[in-house]
Design a protein around this motif. Structure first.
Motif, mmCIF file in Angstrom:
data_model
loop_
_atom_site.group_PDB
_atom_site.id
_atom_site.type_symbol
_atom_site.label_atom_id
_atom_site.label_comp_id
_atom_site.label_asym_id
_atom_site.label_seq_id
_atom_site.Cartn_x
_atom_site.Cartn_y
_atom_site.Cartn_z
ATOM 1 N N GLY A 32 0.805 -1.304 0.036
ATOM 2 C CA GLY A 32 -0.219 -0.116 0.210
ATOM 3 C C GLY A 32 0.796 1.442 -0.098
ATOM 4 O O GLY A 32 0.216 2.251 -0.504
ATOM 5 N N GLY A 33 2.044 1.163 0.343
ATOM 6 C CA GLY A 33 2.907 2.423 0.309
ATOM 7 C C GLY A 33 4.236 2.216 -0.011
ATOM 8 O O GLY A 33 5.180 2.753 0.085
ATOM 9 N N GLU A 34 4.290 1.542 -1.366
ATOM 10 C CA GLU A 34 5.428 1.156 -2.113
ATOM 11 C C GLU A 34 6.042 2.489 -2.597
ATOM 12 O O GLU A 34 7.447 2.227 -2.844
ATOM 13 C CB GLU A 34 4.815 0.188 -3.258
ATOM 14 C CG GLU A 34 4.643 -1.309 -2.743
ATOM 15 C CD GLU A 34 3.082 -1.394 -2.472
ATOM 16 O OE1 GLU A 34 2.876 -2.513 -2.114
ATOM 17 O OE2 GLU A 34 2.289 -0.394 -2.590
ATOM 18 N N HIS A 35 5.313 3.611 -2.779
ATOM 19 C CA HIS A 35 6.461 4.757 -3.100
ATOM 20 C C HIS A 35 7.116 5.304 -1.747
ATOM 21 O O HIS A 35 8.051 5.976 -2.423
ATOM 22 C CB HIS A 35 5.169 5.838 -3.495
ATOM 23 C CG HIS A 35 4.451 6.411 -2.449
ATOM 24 N ND1 HIS A 35 3.320 5.653 -1.833
ATOM 25 C CD2 HIS A 35 4.407 7.636 -1.771
ATOM 26 C CE1 HIS A 35 3.091 6.566 -0.849
ATOM 27 N NE2 HIS A 35 3.414 7.532 -0.762
ATOM 28 N N LYS A 36 6.842 4.835 -0.734
ATOM 29 C CA LYS A 36 7.878 5.276 0.163
ATOM 30 C C LYS A 36 8.882 4.303 0.657
ATOM 31 O O LYS A 36 9.975 4.438 0.743
ATOM 32 C CB LYS A 36 6.917 5.518 1.590
ATOM 33 C CG LYS A 36 5.787 6.151 1.607
ATOM 34 C CD LYS A 36 5.084 6.070 2.982
ATOM 35 C CE LYS A 36 3.762 7.069 2.906
ATOM 36 N NZ LYS A 36 3.955 8.289 3.456
ATOM 37 N N GLU A 37 8.518 2.778 0.335
ATOM 38 C CA GLU A 37 9.630 1.677 0.853
ATOM 39 C C GLU A 37 8.937 0.489 0.260
ATOM 40 O O GLU A 37 7.698 0.353 0.272
ATOM 41 C CB GLU A 37 9.792 1.717 2.206
ATOM 42 C CG GLU A 37 10.863 0.861 2.570
ATOM 43 C CD GLU A 37 12.239 1.137 2.396
ATOM 44 O OE1 GLU A 37 12.595 1.450 1.312
ATOM 45 O OE2 GLU A 37 13.030 1.864 3.278
ATOM 46 N N THR A 38 9.629 -0.542 0.105
ATOM 47 C CA THR A 38 9.096 -1.916 -0.376
ATOM 48 C C THR A 38 9.922 -2.882 0.667
ATOM 49 O O THR A 38 10.758 -2.387 1.189
ATOM 50 C CB THR A 38 9.248 -2.333 -1.575
ATOM 51 O OG1 THR A 38 10.894 -2.394 -2.011
ATOM 52 C CG2 THR A 38 8.720 -1.321 -2.631
ATOM 53 N N ILE A 39 9.366 -4.004 0.789
ATOM 54 C CA ILE A 39 10.035 -5.194 1.459
ATOM 55 C C ILE A 39 11.532 -5.301 0.856
ATOM 56 O O ILE A 39 12.387 -5.594 1.805
ATOM 57 C CB ILE A 39 9.268 -6.486 1.463
ATOM 58 C CG1 ILE A 39 7.910 -6.207 2.188
ATOM 59 C CG2 ILE A 39 10.063 -7.437 2.019
ATOM 60 C CD1 ILE A 39 6.909 -7.197 2.012
ATOM 61 N N LYS A 40 11.400 -5.290 -0.220
ATOM 62 C CA LYS A 40 13.032 -5.381 -1.096
ATOM 63 C C LYS A 40 13.803 -4.207 -0.596
ATOM 64 O O LYS A 40 14.839 -4.487 -0.078
ATOM 65 C CB LYS A 40 12.790 -5.450 -2.485
ATOM 66 C CG LYS A 40 14.157 -5.739 -3.242
ATOM 67 C CD LYS A 40 13.810 -6.019 -4.762
ATOM 68 C CE LYS A 40 13.318 -7.486 -4.923
ATOM 69 N NZ LYS A 40 13.434 -7.833 -6.565
ATOM 70 N N THR A 41 13.371 -3.061 -0.920
ATOM 71 C CA THR A 41 14.257 -1.770 -0.568
ATOM 72 C C THR A 41 14.708 -1.707 0.730
ATOM 73 O O THR A 41 15.672 -1.492 1.320
ATOM 74 C CB THR A 41 13.495 -0.586 -1.134
ATOM 75 O OG1 THR A 41 12.332 -0.286 -0.544
ATOM 76 C CG2 THR A 41 13.662 -0.518 -2.842
ATOM 77 N N GLY A 42 13.667 -2.137 1.701
ATOM 78 C CA GLY A 42 13.735 -1.957 3.180
ATOM 79 C C GLY A 42 14.641 -2.676 3.693
ATOM 80 O O GLY A 42 15.558 -2.421 4.643
ATOM 81 N N THR A 43 14.502 -4.111 3.122
ATOM 82 C CA THR A 43 15.529 -4.956 3.834
ATOM 83 C C THR A 43 16.863 -4.859 3.332
ATOM 84 O O THR A 43 17.701 -5.278 3.815
ATOM 85 C CB THR A 43 14.815 -6.318 3.587
ATOM 86 O OG1 THR A 43 14.566 -6.568 1.959
ATOM 87 C CG2 THR A 43 13.654 -6.616 4.496
ATOM 88 N N LYS A 44 17.235 -4.170 1.940
ATOM 89 C CA LYS A 44 18.322 -4.121 1.490
ATOM 90 C C LYS A 44 18.754 -2.869 2.316
ATOM 91 O O LYS A 44 20.161 -3.069 2.575
ATOM 92 C CB LYS A 44 18.353 -3.716 0.171
ATOM 93 C CG LYS A 44 18.127 -4.883 -0.781
ATOM 94 C CD LYS A 44 18.103 -4.296 -2.293
ATOM 95 C CE LYS A 44 18.083 -5.568 -3.453
ATOM 96 N NZ LYS A 44 18.118 -5.345 -4.785
#
Length: 427
Positions: free
Chosen positions: A67-79
């Motif tokens: 729902g908030g992928e413009h802020k962060e995603t599971i992939k970018t956040g965990t990287k």
């Protein structure tokens, strides 16, 4: 996959550094030796006498997906987490949809399994839609989640919190609370103090946090629930938690790096990179947080990594969303501004980010020992750099620490025996 880490430095219980070599196989640490290890490995890494610690654990982050992928995603956040030296993170449920039912949680777990580069333990919501009213099916959801929280909003009624704690205690899961009494927030955007007056901005009173903690520790006592307080920010909150612990109540608490390193005086203009909830408080509050951490009232450090888009944060204090990012800067900032000036020891810092969260929440992580998970972080204590938000792996660039000089840089992160982050130049 086998790894052999040679010529590292291990932090001992007495705080001294000791030479170590570590052999990793099948996701576990198989051997630790102060002398050479003769095992053959798929890869041999010369650690160049850098510090090797357990992979860090952050029990409070926002990955924004779904729902908030413009802020962060599971992939970018965990990287971003891997770059910061974290191998386990716990993701908050203020997403869209909210993980408040079995279907949503299963979809989230599938996405985590698909995209996460480190271990992600998701929270489930305490109430449906985070509305503070109808409880989720805590007993059923408990099998698949880390804990229960409505982080981002406080549970406004004692009745809802009492019912939730009873169910959580039965399910043997913690209730993790963002403590904020909405009736006395008064639309505030910064701490209700000198800076709110000078900048003519509405202030958030300290009381809005501490009164909910005072209520909740009594409810925790009545139910036997493990009650964990998010991002403590005020001296009154520290006092309440300290008294509750003395009374034998099962309460634990966290503090964020920004509340340890900054106070309201850091806000010199209307800059939403300094807008977070709870807000930066007074010097006296900051001192109380530090004292609480040192005396064990506050158990752990957690970043409250809260990414937002640049456009959202450009709206100024009054209209921008609350939150700053923290995964990629936490260790270097704390090492540089607390350990190097001898305000705390390196051992204390590492413990607050590894073994203590593992112990508080009974996690099978946070240890550098034989036959334990190979979750490890290699840190160059000597390397210096300037924090540059433009280089963040996180989509969020919203930090008040841009251009701060730091040392103590994570250069390699290993999760379950796999290298998930490696600084480019490192051998």
């Amino acid at each position: 996959m086998t790894l052999l880490l040679q010529n590292a430095k291990q932090l001992m219980e007495n705080g001294e550094l000791q030479d170590c070599h570590v052999f990793i196989e099948d996701g576990e640490v198989k051997q630790i030796s102060t002398t050479s290890i003769e095992e053959e490995a798929n890869r041999i890494i010369d650690c160049q006498r850098q510090l090797l610690i357990p992979g860090m654990i952050d029990v409070h982050i926002h990955l924004r997906e779904p729902g908030g992928e413009h802020k962060e995603t599971i992939k970018t956040g965990t990287k971003a987490a891997a770059r910061g030296g974290f191998t386990t993170v716990c993701s908050m449920p203020n997403t869209n949809p909210v993980p408040d039912n079995e279907e949503a949680i299963q979809e989230l777990l599938e996405k985590i399994n698909q995209d996460a580069v480190i271990r992600v333990l998701p929270y489930a919501a305490i109430t449906k839609g985070l509305n503070g009213e109808e409880l989720t099916d805590i007993e059923t959801l408990a099998h698949d989640v880390f804990a229960f929280t409505d982080d981002g909003v406080g549970i406004q009624t004692a009745d809802a919190m009492l019912r939730a704690m009873k169910l959580a205690a039965k399910a043997k899961k913690p209730i993790v609370a963002h403590c904020e009494d909405n009736s006395i927030v008064y639309g505030g955007v910064v701490h209700d103090g000198a800076i709110s007056t000078r900048l003519n901005l509405p202030g958030i009173p300290s009381l809005s946090e501490s009164v909910q903690i005072a209520r909740d520790v009594l409810l925790a006592e009545a139910t036997g629930c493990h009650y964990h307080v998010c991002h403590v920010s005020t001296k009154e909150s520290v006092r309440v938690i300290r008294d509750a612990k003395k009374a034998g109540i099962h309460v634990t608490a966290e503090v964020s790096p920004h509340h340890l390193l900054l106070n309201e005086d850091a806000i010199t203009q209307d800059d939403a990179n300094f807008k977070m909830n709870p807000p930066l408080r007074s010097k006296e509050d900051q001192a109380a947080l530090f004292e609480g951490l040192l005396d064990g009232t506050l158990d752990i450090i957690a970043t409250d990594h809260a990414p937002h888009s640049a456009d959202e944060k450009a709206q100024g204090m009054q209209n921008a969303p609350f939150g700053i990012v923290g995964l990629e800067t936490a260790f270097p900032l704390l090492y540089t501004y607390l350990v190097k000036p001898n305000k705390i020891t390196l051992k204390q810092l590492v413990d607050w980010l590894t073994i203590k969260p593992a112990t508080v929440f009974d996690l099978a992580s946070g240890r550098l020992a034989e036959n334990e998970r190979a979750d490890l972080t290699l840190i160059n204590l000597e390397q210096e750099t300037i924090i540059d938000k433009h280089t963040f792996y996180s989509k969020g660039k919203n930090t008040p620490f841009h251009n701060w000089k730091v040392s103590g840089i994570p250069v390699m992160t290993i999760c379950d025996g796999e290298i998930v982050y490696e600084e480019e130049y490192h051998g």
